[in-house]
Write a protein that holds these residues in place. Sequence first.
Motif, PDB file in Angstrom:
ATOM      1  N   MET A   1       0.853  -1.283   0.199  1.00 27.55           N
ATOM      2  CA  MET A   1      -0.094  -0.118  -0.133  1.00 27.55           C
ATOM      3  C   MET A   1       0.963   1.235   0.043  1.00 27.55           C
ATOM      4  SD  MET A   1      -3.160  -0.901   2.344  1.00 27.55           S
ATOM      5  CE  MET A   1      -2.327  -2.031   3.709  1.00 27.55           C
ATOM      6  N   GLY A   2       0.429   2.146  -0.872  1.00 22.99           N
ATOM      7  CA  GLY A   2       1.197   3.527  -1.017  1.00 22.99           C
ATOM      8  C   GLY A   2       0.730   4.587  -0.291  1.00 22.99           C
ATOM      9  N   LEU A   3       1.633   5.731  -0.068  1.00 25.28           N
ATOM     10  CA  LEU A   3       1.354   6.676   0.686  1.00 25.28           C
ATOM     11  C   LEU A   3       0.096   7.161   0.111  1.00 25.28           C
ATOM     12  CD1 LEU A   3       2.668   8.533   2.631  1.00 25.28           C
ATOM     13  CD2 LEU A   3       3.670   9.726   1.078  1.00 25.28           C
ATOM     14  N   ASP A   4      -0.183   7.395  -0.917  1.00 26.02           N
ATOM     15  CA  ASP A   4      -1.589   7.916  -1.352  1.00 26.02           C
ATOM     16  C   ASP A   4      -2.918   7.078  -0.803  1.00 26.02           C
ATOM     17  OD1 ASP A   4      -0.790  10.151  -2.922  1.00 26.02           O
ATOM     18  OD2 ASP A   4      -0.534   8.864  -4.827  1.00 26.02           O
ATOM     19  N   HIS A   5      -2.753   5.845  -0.745  1.00 24.21           N
ATOM     20  CA  HIS A   5      -3.545   4.965   0.136  1.00 24.21           C
ATOM     21  C   HIS A   5      -3.941   5.447   1.570  1.00 24.21           C
ATOM     22  CE1 HIS A   5      -5.952   1.440   0.947  1.00 24.21           C
ATOM     23  NE2 HIS A   5      -5.061   1.340   2.046  1.00 24.21           N
ATOM     24  N   PHE A   6      -2.749   5.491   2.169  1.00 28.71           N
ATOM     25  CA  PHE A   6      -2.805   6.192   3.592  1.00 28.71           C
ATOM     26  C   PHE A   6      -3.629   7.464   3.591  1.00 28.71           C
ATOM     27  CE2 PHE A   6      -0.092   2.343   4.079  1.00 28.71           C
ATOM     28  CZ  PHE A   6      -0.575   1.869   5.399  1.00 28.71           C
ATOM     29  N   ARG A   7      -3.257   8.284   2.771  1.00 32.65           N
ATOM     30  CA  ARG A   7      -4.011   9.652   2.668  1.00 32.65           C
ATOM     31  C   ARG A   7      -5.354   9.542   2.631  1.00 32.65           C
ATOM     32  NH1 ARG A   7       0.890  12.319  -0.416  1.00 32.65           N
ATOM     33  NH2 ARG A   7       2.311  12.886   1.378  1.00 32.65           N
ATOM     34  N   SER A   8      -5.615   8.788   1.437  1.00 36.24           N
ATOM     35  CA  SER A   8      -7.223   8.692   1.319  1.00 36.24           C
ATOM     36  C   SER A   8      -7.673   8.091   2.218  1.00 36.24           C
ATOM     37  CB  SER A   8      -7.271   8.119   0.038  1.00 36.24           C
ATOM     38  OG  SER A   8      -6.987   6.804   0.076  1.00 36.24           O
ATOM     39  N   LYS A   9      -7.117   7.022   2.955  1.00 36.53           N
ATOM     40  CA  LYS A   9      -7.870   6.260   4.105  1.00 36.53           C
ATOM     41  C   LYS A   9      -8.073   7.339   5.358  1.00 36.53           C
ATOM     42  CE  LYS A   9      -9.466   2.321   5.863  1.00 36.53           C
ATOM     43  NZ  LYS A   9     -10.559   1.970   5.297  1.00 36.53           N
ATOM     44  N   ILE A  10      -7.116   8.062   5.543  1.00 37.39           N
ATOM     45  CA  ILE A  10      -7.145   8.905   6.706  1.00 37.39           C
ATOM     46  C   ILE A  10      -8.182   9.801   6.399  1.00 37.39           C
ATOM     47  CG2 ILE A  10      -5.998  10.737   7.878  1.00 37.39           C
ATOM     48  CD1 ILE A  10      -3.285   8.993   7.253  1.00 37.39           C
ATOM     49  N   GLU A  11      -8.161  10.421   5.161  1.00 33.94           N
ATOM     50  CA  GLU A  11      -9.437  11.604   4.940  1.00 33.94           C
ATOM     51  C   GLU A  11     -10.776  10.737   4.870  1.00 33.94           C
ATOM     52  OE1 GLU A  11     -11.228  15.026   4.124  1.00 33.94           O
ATOM     53  OE2 GLU A  11      -9.029  14.601   4.549  1.00 33.94           O
ATOM     54  N   HIS A  12     -10.883   9.681   4.558  1.00 33.98           N
ATOM     55  CA  HIS A  12     -12.145   8.828   4.722  1.00 33.98           C
ATOM     56  C   HIS A  12     -12.663   8.772   6.299  1.00 33.98           C
ATOM     57  CE1 HIS A  12     -15.343   6.117   3.841  1.00 33.98           C
ATOM     58  NE2 HIS A  12     -14.836   5.338   4.576  1.00 33.98           N
ATOM     59  N   MET A  13     -11.759   8.338   6.851  1.00 34.89           N
ATOM     60  CA  MET A  13     -11.836   8.070   8.469  1.00 34.89           C
ATOM     61  C   MET A  13     -12.242   9.314   9.058  1.00 34.89           C
ATOM     62  SD  MET A  13     -11.759   4.749   9.154  1.00 34.89           S
ATOM     63  CE  MET A  13     -11.459   4.937  11.016  1.00 34.89           C
ATOM     64  N   ARG A  14     -11.748  10.631   8.698  1.00 31.62           N
ATOM     65  CA  ARG A  14     -12.006  11.789   9.352  1.00 31.62           C
ATOM     66  C   ARG A  14     -13.499  12.216   9.170  1.00 31.62           C
ATOM     67  NH1 ARG A  14      -6.015  14.657   8.532  1.00 31.62           N
ATOM     68  NH2 ARG A  14      -5.053  13.881  10.217  1.00 31.62           N
ATOM     69  N   ILE A  15     -13.701  11.823   7.779  1.00 32.99           N
ATOM     70  CA  ILE A  15     -15.276  12.282   7.375  1.00 32.99           C
ATOM     71  C   ILE A  15     -16.007  11.326   8.299  1.00 32.99           C
ATOM     72  CG2 ILE A  15     -16.810  11.913   5.694  1.00 32.99           C
ATOM     73  CD1 ILE A  15     -14.535  12.795   3.539  1.00 32.99           C
ATOM     74  N   GLN A  16     -15.723  10.222   8.375  1.00 28.55           N
ATOM     75  CA  GLN A  16     -16.661   9.492   9.255  1.00 28.55           C
ATOM     76  C   GLN A  16     -16.674   9.669  10.663  1.00 28.55           C
ATOM     77  OE1 GLN A  16     -18.582   7.036   8.299  1.00 28.55           O
ATOM     78  NE2 GLN A  16     -17.785   7.577   6.216  1.00 28.55           N
ATOM     79  N   VAL A  17     -15.352  10.004  11.217  1.00 30.08           N
ATOM     80  CA  VAL A  17     -15.255  10.505  12.694  1.00 30.08           C
ATOM     81  C   VAL A  17     -16.385  11.971  13.109  1.00 30.08           C
ATOM     82  CG1 VAL A  17     -14.009  12.210  14.147  1.00 30.08           C
ATOM     83  CG2 VAL A  17     -13.223   9.636  13.265  1.00 30.08           C
ATOM     84  N   GLY A  18     -16.407  12.695  11.906  1.00 37.51           N
ATOM     85  CA  GLY A  18     -17.381  14.044  11.919  1.00 37.51           C
ATOM     86  C   GLY A  18     -18.822  13.419  11.803  1.00 37.51           C
ATOM     87  N   LYS A  19     -19.007  12.597  10.841  1.00 34.26           N
ATOM     88  CA  LYS A  19     -20.394  12.030  11.191  1.00 34.26           C
ATOM     89  C   LYS A  19     -20.746  11.350  12.364  1.00 34.26           C
ATOM     90  CE  LYS A  19     -20.833  11.003   6.169  1.00 34.26           C
ATOM     91  NZ  LYS A  19     -20.794  10.045   5.091  1.00 34.26           N
ATOM     92  N   GLN A  20     -19.889  10.614  12.816  1.00 35.21           N
ATOM     93  CA  GLN A  20     -20.155   9.991  14.197  1.00 35.21           C
ATOM     94  C   GLN A  20     -20.415  11.099  15.273  1.00 35.21           C
ATOM     95  OE1 GLN A  20     -20.645   6.658  14.614  1.00 35.21           O
ATOM     96  NE2 GLN A  20     -20.619   6.687  16.875  1.00 35.21           N
ATOM     97  N   ARG A  21     -19.634  12.126  15.383  1.00 36.78           N
ATOM     98  CA  ARG A  21     -19.668  13.093  16.508  1.00 36.78           C
ATOM     99  C   ARG A  21     -20.753  13.836  16.320  1.00 36.78           C
ATOM    100  NH1 ARG A  21     -13.657  15.455  16.082  1.00 36.78           N
ATOM    101  NH2 ARG A  21     -12.657  14.159  17.766  1.00 36.78           N
TER     102      ARG A  21
END
Length: 76
Positions: A1-21
């Motif tokens: 898995m490359g750097l871009d994969h981790f960046r996109s996964k982090i961004e996706h998770m941050r969006i999910q955290v906002g929804k959860q909050r």
Amino acid sequence: MGLDHFRSKIEHMRIQVGKQRREILQLQRAGISTASAELLLQRMLAKIDGLCDERDRLKKEDGSPMKGRVLGGRSW
């Protein structure tokens, strides 16, 4: 898995955290217990921390020429 994969996964998770909050706030307003939702939020935040650590490790290995610069920032 490359750097871009981790960046996109982090961004996706941050969006999910906002929804959860937002969901937790709605539950609190309705007077419903939020204990399980808050535990899930903590697990999500821990997952993001792990992804950020892995991203940072990959960035060090990459030896990117932009190292130490902010996007659009100056090179001092």
